[in-house]
Design a protein around this motif. Structure first.
Motif, short mmCIF file in Angstrom:
data_model
loop_
_atom_site.label_atom_id
_atom_site.label_comp_id
_atom_site.label_asym_id
_atom_site.label_seq_id
_atom_site.Cartn_x
_atom_site.Cartn_y
_atom_site.Cartn_z
N LEU A 151 -11.67 -0.83 -1.55
CA LEU A 151 -10.97 -1.78 -0.68
C LEU A 151 -10.06 -1.00 0.26
N THR A 152 -9.54 -1.71 1.24
CA THR A 152 -8.51 -1.17 2.12
C THR A 152 -7.24 -1.98 1.92
N LEU A 153 -6.19 -1.29 1.56
CA LEU A 153 -4.93 -1.97 1.28
C LEU A 153 -4.36 -2.65 2.52
N ARG A 154 -3.75 -3.78 2.31
CA ARG A 154 -2.96 -4.44 3.34
C ARG A 154 -1.51 -3.98 3.21
N ARG A 155 -0.72 -4.24 4.23
CA ARG A 155 0.70 -4.00 4.14
C ARG A 155 1.37 -5.15 3.38
N VAL A 156 2.41 -4.82 2.63
CA VAL A 156 3.17 -5.87 1.94
C VAL A 156 3.67 -6.91 2.94
N SER A 157 4.11 -6.45 4.09
CA SER A 157 4.66 -7.36 5.10
C SER A 157 3.59 -8.23 5.75
N ASP A 158 2.32 -7.88 5.60
CA ASP A 158 1.24 -8.77 6.06
C ASP A 158 1.08 -9.94 5.11
N ILE A 159 1.25 -9.67 3.83
CA ILE A 159 1.05 -10.70 2.80
C ILE A 159 2.29 -11.57 2.65
#
Length: 290
Positions: free
Chosen positions: A49-57
């Motif tokens: 997978l490719t991690l998202r940013r915490v601030s995106d979630i």
């Protein structure tokens, strides 16, 4: 008693024997690799997978964020009254997903995964996860598909960086990332102002969730199911015959110092921070009851 399988206990011991500065590499070993710069995660040498940013979630600009733990007090409460996509559910609070639509699920301790992977695997695919490296690896060991069907962001430990040696929170490289306590009680406690870079791990995932919520700067943060006073009582989703041990009491002073710093941060940012648990130790440090 421990929920950690024998194989993982052996890995942990071997990592400790290799030296304390890099013992946390056991979180990834043997099959997980994380590239922090690109967010690419591989499992058994294949892309996962490719991690998202915490601030995106957990984006900024919300009126309310709730951080919901699994304290016994939650049995008598109604989290379904919260607005949709306003709650970060911690560990076993993920079981509330049938009663409300959460913003994200946060899991920090791999032992929760060992005990309750079925709970996590059964969640809807559109529910994002916030995971420590160890929790991410533990889920991948059981069923990688649980990770590939949803958005995933990393709970990175500022003191134990992925692919790097352990460092003290007083490392000058962390100066821009941390907010330190301003009182005699909290002067040795710090929280992160930038969860995308990492958080301060302080003995309870509730403080991790709160750091993430504070960084999003909502108008109000509500803490629920964060009791900290009844560690000998089953969590709201457990029974007396089937409950996991708790380490909250041993680390309570450190945790409360962290919550006091969080209260300081909230006040400075004009964020209303209150607590919905009538039995919480947070009331004793001045976080008001709602």
């Amino acid at each position: 008693m421990t929920d950690r399988p024998l194989s993982r206990r052996i890995v942990k011991l071997a990592a400790l024997l290799s030296g304390p500065s890099r013992a946390h590499r056991q979180d990834l070993w043997p099959h997980l690799m994380i590239d922090r710069s690109s967010g690419a995660v591989t499992w058994k040498r294949a892309p996962l997978l490719t991690l998202r940013r915490v601030s995106d979630i957990v984006p900024a600009g919300r009126d309310l964020l709730a951080v919901i733990g699994s304290g016994p007090s939650l049995r008598a409460q109604h989290p379904e009254r919260l607005p949709d996509a306003s709650a970060i559910l911690l560990n076993g609070a993920a079981s509330l997903t049938g009663r409300l639509r959460p913003l994200a699920i946060a899991v920090e301790d791999e032992r929760f995964v060992f005990r309750h992977h079925a709970m996590l695997a059964g969640l809807p695919d559109d529910v994002p996860f916030l995971l420590s490296p160890a929790a991410l690896r533990a889920i991948a060991e059981r069923n990688p598909r649980t990770l590939t069907t949803r958005a995933i962001a990393l709970i990175a430990n500022l003191a134990k960086p992925v692919n790097g040696p352990r460092r003290p929170l007083t490392d000058p490289a962390l100066d821009d990332c941390l907010i330190w306590g301003a009182t005699a009680r909290t002067r040795n406690a710090a929280l992160s102002r930038d969860p995308d870079s990492g958080v301060v791990i302080s003995g309870t995932v509730a403080l991790t969730g709160l750091q993430i919520a504070l960084a999003a700067r909502p108008r109000r943060i509500l803490l629920a199911g964060i009791d900290l006073t009844n560690a000998d009582t089953p969590r709201f989703y457990e029974s007396a015959q089937d409950r996991a041990p708790s380490g909250l009491v041993a680390g309570l002073d450190r945790s409360l110092a962290g919550f006091a710093v969080a209260q300081q941060i909230a006040q400075d940012a004009d964020i209303v921070l209150d607590c919905a648990s009538p039995v919480s130790a947070l009331l004793d440090i001045g976080i008001p009851y709602s």
